[in-house]
Design an enzyme around this catalytic site. Structure first.
Site, PDB file in Angstrom:
ATOM      1  N   ARG A  83       0.854  -1.186   0.000  1.00 12.56           N
ATOM      2  CA  ARG A  83       0.000   0.000   0.000  1.00 12.56           C
ATOM      3  C   ARG A  83       0.893   1.240   0.000  1.00 12.56           C
ATOM      4  NH1 ARG A  83      -2.718   2.991   4.859  1.00 12.56           N
ATOM      5  NH2 ARG A  83      -3.684   4.635   3.625  1.00 12.56           N
ATOM      6  N   HIS A 132      -2.768  10.952   0.853  1.00  9.79           N
ATOM      7  CA  HIS A 132      -2.192  10.694   2.177  1.00  9.79           C
ATOM      8  C   HIS A 132      -1.462  11.973   2.589  1.00  9.79           C
ATOM      9  CE1 HIS A 132      -0.916   7.276   5.057  1.00  9.79           C
ATOM     10  NE2 HIS A 132      -0.516   8.416   5.619  1.00  9.79           N
ATOM     11  N   GLU A 164      -7.332   8.437   6.455  1.00 10.88           N
ATOM     12  CA  GLU A 164      -7.633   9.037   7.753  1.00 10.88           C
ATOM     13  C   GLU A 164      -8.212  10.451   7.629  1.00 10.88           C
ATOM     14  OE1 GLU A 164      -4.101   8.581  10.181  1.00 10.88           O
ATOM     15  OE2 GLU A 164      -4.170   6.413  10.037  1.00 10.88           O
ATOM     16  N   ASN A 187      -7.438   1.570   9.967  1.00 16.44           N
ATOM     17  CA  ASN A 187      -6.120   1.886  10.525  1.00 16.44           C
ATOM     18  C   ASN A 187      -6.270   1.853  12.037  1.00 16.44           C
ATOM     19  OD1 ASN A 187      -5.499   2.365   7.874  1.00 16.44           O
ATOM     20  ND2 ASN A 187      -4.917   4.506   8.134  1.00 16.44           N
ATOM     21  N   TYR A 215      -4.374   1.538  15.825  1.00 15.75           N
ATOM     22  CA  TYR A 215      -3.141   1.591  16.633  1.00 15.75           C
ATOM     23  C   TYR A 215      -3.406   1.256  18.091  1.00 15.75           C
ATOM     24  CZ  TYR A 215      -0.765   3.261  12.558  1.00 15.75           C
ATOM     25  OH  TYR A 215      -0.224   3.314  11.298  1.00 15.75           O
ATOM     26  N   GLU A 249      -3.551  -0.266   8.186  1.00 19.18           N
ATOM     27  CA  GLU A 249      -2.413   0.190   8.997  1.00 19.18           C
ATOM     28  C   GLU A 249      -2.553  -0.391  10.387  1.00 19.18           C
ATOM     29  OE1 GLU A 249      -1.547   4.399   9.350  1.00 19.18           O
ATOM     30  OE2 GLU A 249      -1.922   4.712   7.209  1.00 19.18           O
TER      31      GLU A 249
HETATM   32  O1  IFM Z   1       2.544   7.609  10.132  1.00 17.76           O
HETATM   33  C1  IFM Z   1       1.160   7.633  10.303  1.00 17.76           C
HETATM   34  C2  IFM Z   1       0.444   7.464   8.984  1.00 17.76           C
HETATM   35  O2  IFM Z   1       0.841   8.398   8.044  1.00 17.76           O
HETATM   36  C3  IFM Z   1      -1.042   7.612   9.194  1.00 17.76           C
HETATM   37  N1  IFM Z   1      -1.498   6.738  10.236  1.00 17.76           N
HETATM   38  C4  IFM Z   1      -0.790   6.732  11.477  1.00 17.76           C
HETATM   39  C5  IFM Z   1       0.692   6.546  11.238  1.00 17.76           C
HETATM   40  C6  IFM Z   1       1.442   6.543  12.580  1.00 17.76           C
HETATM   41  O3  IFM Z   1       1.214   7.714  13.278  1.00 17.76           O
END
Ligand code: IFM
Length: 464
Positions: A74, A118, A163, A291, A293, A361
């Protein structure tokens, strides 16, 4: 850890974070060039001028992907490489670069997944109001059409916007990302225009290339609250859930905004929302990019908490609750793999029309450098990776239609306002020499992928 047979394993990156090559080959100025040049905005005064020099080293980076055994890559397309001034003037050298990249991927049997936006908006479009101005919807659509005309013969899967919450709220709300505006009216307008831009561009791209599949990559989270009986807190969760998780999902899937959040935005929204806009935004996702985290731990603000900007942050006043768990990554984000499972199950239940989900992500920042033997022993990233992949496998086993997992990121890279201080890669980059070193986590990822493939193969053989 058992994944569906046709599961896709990939790695993710983004143009401004890795490409470098400054303004060579006619690239126009983007908002991150301007933001990074503004003192105090990016740690250590870093910028994307050189980054990982991927523009010149893309073959080496694709060879690394091959070594890892990934099925897919990606990447994002820099709008100012194709259209340096953000108008109709095309820069062929920009198109040529992505042609070379895509061809090299295909020659190595790696499937490309392209993100249109992006975050590297041409500065000239920002000068007209950027995402806060309605005119961007048509401009973004033209960009999408041009990209589809040029690349859709080889790229079938497209993410329109990465995002959009960060684009809107970090870019225009609290201003920690480019273009660095702190204006809640502009942030709500941007949230609306990104929703419209997704729908308009998706439909237009499908007109020029009917076989393409389009989706959004949304930074989603599971909100945890300290006290489920506290109505103020659960109301705040509803508003934040609407602002972050549901805004682009409900608008793209159903052509509506989450009611409580839209009402709370009030005039900020109604003054930019015209009749028919939500029909423009309505373009059901062929796949949803998640995405993920970490979970978020919501608390109510204390009287002594100052809102980060007038009107409050995002714009609902809040603070992180006291029970954010340990351990945390180098970004200070808690490691909460169970939250990914919960989120995937929630998506299946709340948006049953979504038939294809990809984790586009997922990753962690940790600072490990090569040791004396040149080995990067990033055990905490290994733990993060394995536990999150486990959650994905469990979700798949429980009937979530998940087809792919992309680790963020292939390479250590420019981590926006944090500059090069935070390292997310499964491949270490020495920025002074551009030497790449696969970290322990990269080898673990490689082995998990290989294990999956060999178990699929033995299954196929046993059937023969
Ligand atoms: O690096 C970023 C990415 O560009 C977008 N999502 C979160 C990642 C980590 O912060």
């Amino acid at each position: 850890m058992k994944f569906p047979n046709d599961f896709t394993f990939g790695v993710s990156t983004a143009s401004y974070q890795i490409e470098g090559n400054g303004f060579a080959d006619g690239r126009g100025i983007c908002i991150w060039d301007t933001f990074a040049a503004t003192p105090g905005k990016v740690a250590d005064g870093d910028n994307g001028d050189v980054a990982c020099d991927h523009y010149n080293r893309y073959k080496q980076d694709i060879a690394l992907m091959k070594e890892l055994g990934v099925d897919a890559y990606r990447f994002s397309i820099a709008w100012p490489r194709l259209f340096p001034q953000g108008n109709s003037h095309r820069e062929q050298r920009g198109f040529d670069f992505y042609n070379r990249l895509i061809d090299e991927l295909l020659a190595n049997d790696i499937k490309p997944l392209a993100t249109l936006y992006h975050w590297d908006l041409p500065q000239s479009i920002e000068d007209l109001g950027g995402w806060a101005d309605r005119s961007i919807v048509a401009k973004f659509t033209d960009f999408g059409i041009a990209a589809a005309e040029a690349f859709a013969d080889r790229v079938t899967d497209w993410i329109t916007i990465n995002e959009p919450w960060c684009v809107s709220w970090l870019g225009y709300g609290n201003g920690v990302h480019a273009p660095g505006r702190q204006d809640l009216d502009a942030a709500v307008a941007a949230a609306h225009h990104t929703a419209m831009a997704h729908g308009a561009a998706s439909k237009a791209m499908k007109l020029v290339a009917p076989h393409v599949r389009t989706g959004l990559a949304i930074n989603m989270t599971t909100y945890r609250v300290e006290d489920e009986a506290d109505k103020n807190l659960t109301d705040l969760r509803t508003l934040m859930d609407g602002e972050l998780n549901r805004w682009w999902l409900d608008s793209s899937m159903y052509g509506r905004y989450p009611q409580a959040t839209a009402e709370a935005f009030g005039e900020r929204l109604t003054k930019v929302l015209h009749d028919g806009d939500l029909e423009v935004a309505h373009s059901p996702l062929d796949f949803l990019g998640v995405n993920y985290y970490s979970d978020s731990f919501l608390g109510l603000p204390r009287p002594e908490d100052k809102p980060a900007i007038e009107g409050g942050l995002f714009p609902f006043p809040q603070r992180a609750s006291g029970d954010v768990p340990e351990p945390r990554t180098d970004m200070g984000w808690p490691v909460t793999p169970r939250g990914l499972y919960d989120l995937l199950v929630r998506i299946k239940n709340d948006w049953p029309e979504i038939t294809d989900i990809a984790v586009t992500e997922n990753g962690a920042a940790y600072p490990e450098e090569p040791n004396a033997e040149g080995i990067v022993e990033d055990d905490r990233r290994v733990e993060y990776l394995v536990s999150h992949m486990n959650s994905v496998a469990e979700a798949a086993a429980d009937g979530v239609p998940i087809s792919a997992y992309f680790y963020w990121s292939l390479l250590d890279n420019f981590e926006w306002a944090e500059g090069y201080r935070k390292r997310f890669g499964i491949v270490h980059v020495d920025y002074s020499t551009q030497k790449r070193t696969i970290k322990k986590s990269g080898y673990v990822f490689r082995d998990l992928i290989a294990e999956h493939k060999s178990s699929c193969m033995s299954l196929a053989e046993s059937r023969v």
